[in-house]
Write a protein that holds these residues in place. Sequence first.
Motif, PDB file in Angstrom:
ATOM      1  N   ALA A 113      -2.622 -10.705  15.545  1.00 19.48           N
ATOM      2  CA  ALA A 113      -1.394 -10.017  15.117  1.00 19.48           C
ATOM      3  C   ALA A 113      -1.673  -8.589  14.641  1.00 19.48           C
ATOM      4  N   ASP A 114      -2.742  -8.396  13.894  1.00 23.94           N
ATOM      5  CA  ASP A 114      -2.994  -7.057  13.336  1.00 23.94           C
ATOM      6  C   ASP A 114      -3.356  -6.056  14.435  1.00 23.94           C
ATOM      7  N   CYS A 115      -4.111  -6.500  15.426  1.00 18.82           N
ATOM      8  CA  CYS A 115      -4.424  -5.597  16.555  1.00 18.82           C
ATOM      9  C   CYS A 115      -3.139  -5.195  17.280  1.00 18.82           C
ATOM     10  N   ILE A 116      -2.252  -6.156  17.496  1.00 22.13           N
ATOM     11  CA  ILE A 116      -0.995  -5.866  18.208  1.00 22.13           C
ATOM     12  C   ILE A 116      -0.166  -4.864  17.401  1.00 22.13           C
ATOM     13  N   GLU A 117      -0.106  -5.084  16.096  1.00 15.06           N
ATOM     14  CA  GLU A 117       0.685  -4.200  15.232  1.00 15.06           C
ATOM     15  C   GLU A 117       0.099  -2.782  15.254  1.00 15.06           C
ATOM     16  N   ALA A 124      -0.131  -3.039  24.442  1.00 13.46           N
ATOM     17  CA  ALA A 124      -0.245  -3.460  23.038  1.00 13.46           C
ATOM     18  C   ALA A 124      -0.966  -4.799  22.907  1.00 13.46           C
ATOM     19  N   ARG A 125      -1.194  -5.452  24.032  1.00  6.65           N
ATOM     20  CA  ARG A 125      -1.822  -6.789  23.993  1.00  6.65           C
ATOM     21  C   ARG A 125      -2.920  -6.886  25.045  1.00  6.65           C
ATOM     22  N   PRO A 126      -3.945  -6.035  24.964  1.00  8.88           N
ATOM     23  CA  PRO A 126      -5.027  -6.100  25.948  1.00  8.88           C
ATOM     24  C   PRO A 126      -5.803  -7.413  25.822  1.00  8.88           C
ATOM     25  N   LEU A 127      -6.685  -7.647  26.788  1.00  9.55           N
ATOM     26  CA  LEU A 127      -7.420  -8.914  26.842  1.00  9.55           C
ATOM     27  C   LEU A 127      -8.113  -9.260  25.524  1.00  9.55           C
TER      28      LEU A 127
END
Length: 476
Positions: A191-195, A215-218
């Motif tokens: 979640a934090d990476c996406i944010e 926003a949602r890489p592998l």
Amino acid sequence: MDSQAFDLVIRNARIATASDCFEADIAVRDGRIVQLGLALPPGARELDAAHRWVTPGGVDAHCHLDQPMEAPVRMADDFDSGTRAAACGGTTTVIPFAAQQKGQSLLAAVQDYHHRAEGRAHVDHAFHLIVSDPTPQVLNEELPRLIAEGYTSFKIYMTYDDLKLDDGQILDVLEVARRHDAMAMIHAENADCIEWLSKRLEASGRTAPRFHAHARPLLVEREATHRAIALSELVDVPIMIVHVSGREAVEQIRWARAQGLNVFAETCPQYLFLTAEDLGLDDNYLGARCVCSPPPRNRANQDVIWRGLADGLFTIFSSDHAPFSYEGTQGKKPGGEEVAFRHIPNGIPGIETRLPLLYSKGVLEGRITINRFVELTSTNPAKAYGLHPRKGTIAVGADADLVVWDESPRTIANTQLHHAVDYTPYEGMELQAWPALTLAGGDVVWDGRQFHPRPGAGRFLRRGRPSLLPKRSAAA
Ligand code: DUC
Ligand code: ZN
Ligand code: ZN
């Protein structure tokens, strides 16, 4: 045995189960298979399968129907249209989600969901739970009670603000799964990476649907998958990682399984047949139709998912049907507006096309055997979620949920589908097969041309414990 012994006999069936292929007649009484054999005596009704393949009705173990959403967004399919579409595509059991909202009791969420299903479902159904607020009351009382009452699986999220759990909460919930022998399904994205990525994309004006994939890489999926595996290892409990999309997550799961960890995985049609390009090559909003999480990847990645289906890495193939119309105010354009990617409702329809896609592109194009098709789409979901052997196979005593396959060319067109969504992401795809007949509990619900409604005849299924693994001994 006199002729009245059978309500129905299906002649000349070329039966495929997860393990066997054989020719037989199938006799049905009171909605169940009571005999398999050659030259069975006549039934009150007779159908001729004409030596076509007959497989167990599909079990769609991951779909969303009439799940409460924040206004103005609303799912297009309820239990009526959703199970209608399921039946016309060969699926005779669905397991959607009773979702707990934060602050809500799980029991209230389940009760509300029963009201939504009541009198509407055309095929049998069970509910997974979604645990978004694992209070002591939920962990110590509600979950154990619901598991004992037949809700033997629940989903936990590592992303989405309104649903996500932190690692400590995940451990608490997994401990309940271990203690009460339930199956935990995990949505694995960090979640934090996406944010962090979303904020930066938005700040630089990159808000079109295609940036959803940026926003949602592998690695976002890989990291969360790794963490989910570690958390389940710590608690020593099996998990099901759902809607696995990417090569890097697959590598984590392959590693875990090679260590002997009981990590199971599910994938979905969108990771075989869509790519990030379907989210749009420019800033056109039409790409919103294919916004789902995790996002579709690239062509090379599709091969990785096919390999996992063929070689046994994946246990289940589900639709993750999450029905939002493109037009109007309740779906992909909330309030009628084209919104920034992170506000587009996530999900695509696929409950009706799941089986025909895998049968056509998997079985008929030689990527998987018909036995593996049955295992992925019916037997394993039934085992993972406590429905086997009543569901998921063709055997004496099983429910007479059956699909007779018509192997002839057909083009997917939304006008021919039965969901209430105004598009399909697979429009124009050429298939080589579609169900000629779907039977649910011995009733014809789809005859290859027409749907035969039976609202309310679909029963709620109280489920047993997962049976993918041997029972743990009392000493363990
Ligand atoms: N992702 C989910 O996690 N659930 C519904 C649909 C989607 O895209
Ligand atoms: Zn999910
Ligand atoms: Zn989902």
